[in-house]
Design a protein around this motif. Sequence first.
Motif, PDB file in Angstrom:
ATOM      1  N   LEU A 121       0.823  -1.210   0.000  1.00  0.00           N
ATOM      2  CA  LEU A 121       0.000   0.000   0.000  1.00  0.00           C
ATOM      3  C   LEU A 121       0.858   1.262   0.000  1.00  0.00           C
ATOM      4  N   LEU A 154      -0.184   4.012  -2.804  1.00  0.00           N
ATOM      5  CA  LEU A 154      -0.890   5.224  -2.384  1.00  0.00           C
ATOM      6  C   LEU A 154       0.084   6.372  -2.140  1.00  0.00           C
ATOM      7  N   ALA A 179      -3.138   9.962   0.628  1.00  0.00           N
ATOM      8  CA  ALA A 179      -4.104   8.869   0.526  1.00  0.00           C
ATOM      9  C   ALA A 179      -3.877   7.850   1.641  1.00  0.00           C
ATOM     10  N   ARG A 180      -2.617   7.582   1.983  1.00  0.00           N
ATOM     11  CA  ARG A 180      -2.333   6.666   3.093  1.00  0.00           C
ATOM     12  C   ARG A 180      -2.869   7.219   4.400  1.00  0.00           C
ATOM     13  N   GLU A 196      -8.526  -1.785   0.887  1.00  0.00           N
ATOM     14  CA  GLU A 196      -7.182  -2.357   0.742  1.00  0.00           C
ATOM     15  C   GLU A 196      -7.214  -3.568  -0.174  1.00  0.00           C
ATOM     16  N   LEU A 206      -7.688  -2.453  -3.776  1.00  0.00           N
ATOM     17  CA  LEU A 206      -6.474  -1.874  -4.357  1.00  0.00           C
ATOM     18  C   LEU A 206      -5.421  -2.936  -4.636  1.00  0.00           C
ATOM     19  N   GLN A 242       0.423   5.924  -8.795  1.00  0.00           N
ATOM     20  CA  GLN A 242      -0.043   5.924  -7.410  1.00  0.00           C
ATOM     21  C   GLN A 242      -1.450   6.494  -7.333  1.00  0.00           C
ATOM     22  N   ILE A 243      -2.208   5.998  -6.359  1.00  0.00           N
ATOM     23  CA  ILE A 243      -3.562   6.488  -6.123  1.00  0.00           C
ATOM     24  C   ILE A 243      -3.453   7.764  -5.292  1.00  0.00           C
ATOM     25  N   ASP A 257      -5.133  11.187  -3.224  1.00  0.00           N
ATOM     26  CA  ASP A 257      -6.163  11.349  -2.206  1.00  0.00           C
ATOM     27  C   ASP A 257      -7.544  11.488  -2.849  1.00  0.00           C
ATOM     28  N   LEU A 278      -8.706   8.149  -4.066  1.00  0.00           N
ATOM     29  CA  LEU A 278      -9.096   7.312  -2.935  1.00  0.00           C
ATOM     30  C   LEU A 278     -10.473   7.720  -2.421  1.00  0.00           C
TER      31      LEU A 278
END
Length: 92
Positions: free
Chosen positions: A25, A29, A33-34, A52, A55, A67-68, A70, A73
């Motif tokens: 993750l 992310l 986003a994390r 999770e 993803l 990367q994803i 915010d 997400l």
Amino acid sequence: MSSHNPNDERNPSDAEVSVLKDNALKTLLTAEARMRLNNVRMVKPDLAAMVENYLLGLASQGRLNSQISDDQLKQILLSIQQPKRDFKINRK
């Protein structure tokens, strides 16, 4: 003739799986986003687990190009979250 012992295979523990998931993750992310996913995990751990798994599934299929963020997400959270049902009680 050797017999196959199922105990010979090494099964990862829950802690090891958790560490691997966290590392994956971190690469999938952005930092924002994390942070959002961690905040969601505190309030709704089942929703965070669903996101999770979603993803990680996308990543394992090779469907994530970058990367994803915010904002992305947020959209995923909204789409996974089940709509709230409003109940109206009419009293006579």
